[in-house]
Design a protein around this motif. Structure first.
Motif, short mmCIF file in Angstrom:
data_model
loop_
_atom_site.label_atom_id
_atom_site.label_comp_id
_atom_site.label_asym_id
_atom_site.label_seq_id
_atom_site.Cartn_x
_atom_site.Cartn_y
_atom_site.Cartn_z
N GLU A 117 0.82 -1.21 0.00
CA GLU A 117 0.00 0.00 0.00
C GLU A 117 0.86 1.26 0.00
O GLU A 117 0.57 2.22 -0.72
N ALA A 118 1.93 1.27 0.80
CA ALA A 118 2.81 2.44 0.86
C ALA A 118 3.49 2.67 -0.48
O ALA A 118 3.62 3.82 -0.94
N GLU B 124 0.91 4.18 -2.84
CA GLU B 124 0.65 5.60 -2.56
C GLU B 124 1.81 6.48 -3.01
O GLU B 124 1.59 7.57 -3.54
N VAL C 259 0.64 5.90 5.40
CA VAL C 259 0.08 4.54 5.32
C VAL C 259 0.54 3.73 6.51
O VAL C 259 -0.27 3.09 7.19
#
Length: 95
Positions: free
Chosen positions: A56-57, A60, A80
């Motif tokens: 996810e990081a 992003e 995140v």
């Protein structure tokens, strides 16, 4: 108005994240040591959480770069991890 993040803000956010992550580790290990949580289930959960958070990081940060806002990539990645660490701390402490 300057839309670029301040390095001091990023430093403070990263420092706060590292302190919260250490708190999660301490609570998690203490609960495992005293048998409050099952290490057989908590161990794999830790690994899964880390993989999911990294994905996810990365997403992003990449989104910020593609949007032409590369200067926000690090801050968004830190955000995140901070959300996930805070969620873990609440789960483990009942807060």
């Amino acid at each position: 108005m300057n839309s670029r993040p301040d390095l001091a803000t990023l430093f403070v956010d990263t420092l706060a994240l590292s302190m919260a992550a250490n708190a999660v580790i301490a609570v998690r290990l203490t609960k495992m040591a005293f048998g409050v949580v099952d290490p057989q289930s908590e161990g794999p959960l830790m690994v899964t959480e880390k993989i999911d958070a990294a994905a996810e990081a990365t997403f992003e940060a990449a989104r910020a770069i593609v949007a032409g806002e590369a200067h926000h990539a690090a801050g968004r990645a830190v955000a995140v991890y901070k959300r996930r660490v805070d969620r873990n701390l609440r789960r483990l402490t009942g807060g």
